[in-house]
Scaffold this active site. Structure first.
Site, short mmCIF file in Angstrom:
data_model
loop_
_atom_site.label_atom_id
_atom_site.label_comp_id
_atom_site.label_asym_id
_atom_site.label_seq_id
_atom_site.Cartn_x
_atom_site.Cartn_y
_atom_site.Cartn_z
N SER A 28 8.80 -13.22 8.22
CA SER A 28 7.72 -13.30 7.25
C SER A 28 7.74 -14.66 6.57
O SER A 28 7.70 -15.69 7.24
CB SER A 28 7.86 -12.14 6.25
OG SER A 28 6.72 -12.03 5.44
N ARG A 77 3.58 -4.39 -6.50
CA ARG A 77 4.48 -3.93 -5.44
C ARG A 77 3.84 -2.81 -4.62
O ARG A 77 3.99 -2.77 -3.39
CB ARG A 77 5.80 -3.46 -6.04
CG ARG A 77 6.81 -2.98 -5.03
CD ARG A 77 7.16 -4.06 -4.03
NE ARG A 77 8.26 -3.66 -3.17
CZ ARG A 77 8.74 -4.40 -2.18
NH1 ARG A 77 8.21 -5.59 -1.93
NH2 ARG A 77 9.75 -3.98 -1.44
N ASP A 79 1.83 -4.91 13.22
CA ASP A 79 1.84 -5.74 12.01
C ASP A 79 0.42 -6.28 11.79
O ASP A 79 -0.04 -7.14 12.52
CB ASP A 79 2.83 -6.89 12.19
CG ASP A 79 2.96 -7.77 10.95
OD1 ASP A 79 2.21 -7.56 9.99
OD2 ASP A 79 3.82 -8.67 10.97
N HIS A 137 4.43 -4.55 9.30
CA HIS A 137 5.06 -5.84 9.02
C HIS A 137 6.56 -5.70 8.79
O HIS A 137 7.35 -6.58 9.15
CB HIS A 137 4.40 -6.48 7.81
CG HIS A 137 4.91 -7.84 7.47
ND1 HIS A 137 4.83 -8.90 8.36
CD2 HIS A 137 5.52 -8.33 6.36
CE1 HIS A 137 5.37 -9.98 7.80
NE2 HIS A 137 5.79 -9.66 6.59
N ASP A 138 6.99 -4.59 8.19
CA ASP A 138 8.41 -4.39 7.90
C ASP A 138 9.26 -4.19 9.15
O ASP A 138 10.49 -4.06 9.04
CB ASP A 138 8.58 -3.17 6.99
CG ASP A 138 8.50 -3.54 5.52
OD1 ASP A 138 8.44 -4.75 5.21
OD2 ASP A 138 8.50 -2.63 4.67
#
Length: 380
Positions: free
Chosen positions: A157, A227, A322, A355-356
């Site tokens: 990232s 968040r 992602d 994405h994680d």
């Protein structure tokens, strides 16, 4: 921490800190007259300092990439799946350095640090920092550690963006650049997500234009919302559907605004726990660094031209699910490298985690990563 430290863990680790008193000029036109960087190391540096690897962290990451700080730690470092004996970043072979970026809130100089000119925390007076600023500060860290050239600079990232910038700005100081789940610059959509997050923080009544430390308050609601928004973008629709579904927690509609669906409970928990671990001013700085990242901007907006001066070999990895930094963005990097006739390996990993995924020990991902890192062990 588990009762017995796994054989493939680096075990108990202790953060270290270095103070720098040579001013660091920043892209924003300001400078830091002095600063500190906190970092951790895993493994042993060999005699000629040729086995060092730099780990660059993402937006909410820090220097604690692997191992445990104490026996009471519930969780290991954020990249425990990839760093340790026998893992892709093998600490039996490599000396691994992981630092907290300037502007961070985990020990390196940032908004929470004392401003020597005012004898109070910097707060919103801390200068805007860029990926290029971070790379320059990391180069000074390498100097202090006696490392002239990294075997590799690796990150996912925002960390992958730093790995790319390293190859451009210091082409002779790394042999490999590993860019995972990254992009050559943010899309308008991504900048939009970051702006909504910033507005959530700055519109919190407890933000006080960033001067909340001296009032002994936290913009809790704003940081929590930022968040929650970010977390949605880190997951894929498929992973959220599999993890949460749409079943009502109580089996019926309550016709209210309290938690009814599992995903609501999860996001609130993630947001609330994040507030206890992170700083709002740092969050603003990190998102701006993301927005400003655009290495092609200094080269007539030509990414291939920006990458032409690089000497490192590249591994670029993306994940099919992602959508925050989609695979097509990684392919832009690969195309620019190929257009510049650079040595690049590319893998698009099938994964439903979003994405994680770069943080998760997906077998195909680990196989690719491990295979590439094995090349470094034999001196490629």
């Amino acid at each position: 921490m588990p009762e017995t430290i796994p054989a493939d863990s680096v075990g108990l680790v202790k953060p270290q800190k270095l103070a720098f008193d040579t001013p660091l000029a920043l892209d924003c036109g300001r400078s830091l007259s002095s600063y500190e960087l906190v970092y951790e190391t895993y493994g042993e540096l060999n005699a000629d300092a040729s086995n060092a690897i730099l780990i660059c962290h993402a937006l909410s990451g820090d220097h604690h990439a692997a191992g445990y700080h104490s026996e009471q730690d519930r969780k290991a470092g954020w990249w425990e799946s990839c760093i340790g004996p026998g893992k892709p970043i093998d600490t039996n072979h490599f000396f691994v350095v992981s630092s907290n970026n300037l502007g961070g809130c985990k020990g390196s100089t940032g908004p929470m640090s004392l401003n020597p000119e005012k004898n109070k925390p910097y707060g919103p007076d801390f200068p805007i920092v860029t990926v290029k600023d971070w790379v320059r500060s990391q180069a000074r860290l390498a100097d202090a550690l006696g490392i002239e050239q990294w075997a590799a600079v690796i990150g996912g990232s925002l960390g992958g963006m730093q790995a790319m910038q390293w190859a451009i700005d210091f082409p002779d100081r790394l042999r490999h650049s590993v860019v995972i789940a990254a992009a050559p610059k943010l899309s308008a959509q991504n900048i939009g997500f970051n702006e909504v997050a910033r507005q959530a923080i700055m519109s919190d009544p407890e933000f006080h234009q960033g001067h909340y430390y001296e009032r002994n308050v936290i913009p809790r609601r704003g940081l929590m919302l930022a968040r929650m928004l970010g977390h949605i973008t880190y997951l894929s629709d498929e992973s959220m559907r599999a993890k949460f579904g749409r079943d009502l927690r109580e089996g019926k509609l309550n016709f209210g605004f309290d938690v009814e669906f599992p995903v609501e409970s999860y996001l609130r928990y993630q947001g609330q726990s994040f507030v206890e671990q992170f700083d709002a001013n740092t969050y603003l700085l990190m998102t701006k660094a993301l927005d400003y990242f655009d290495p092609a901007a200094d080269y007539d907006n030509d990414l291939a031209l920006a990458l032409k001066q690089t000497k490192a070999k590249f591994l670029v990895v993306s994940f099919t699910s992602d959508w925050r930094f989609a695979s097509k963005r990684s392919r832009e990097i690969v195309k620019a490298l190929l257009d510049s006739q650079k040595n690049v390996c590319y893998s698009e990993v099938q994964a439903h985690h979003g994405h994680d995924a770069f943080l998760i020990p997906i077998p195909d991902y680990l196989d690719v990563f491990n295979s590439y890192m094995n090349r470094l062990k034999v001196g490629e």
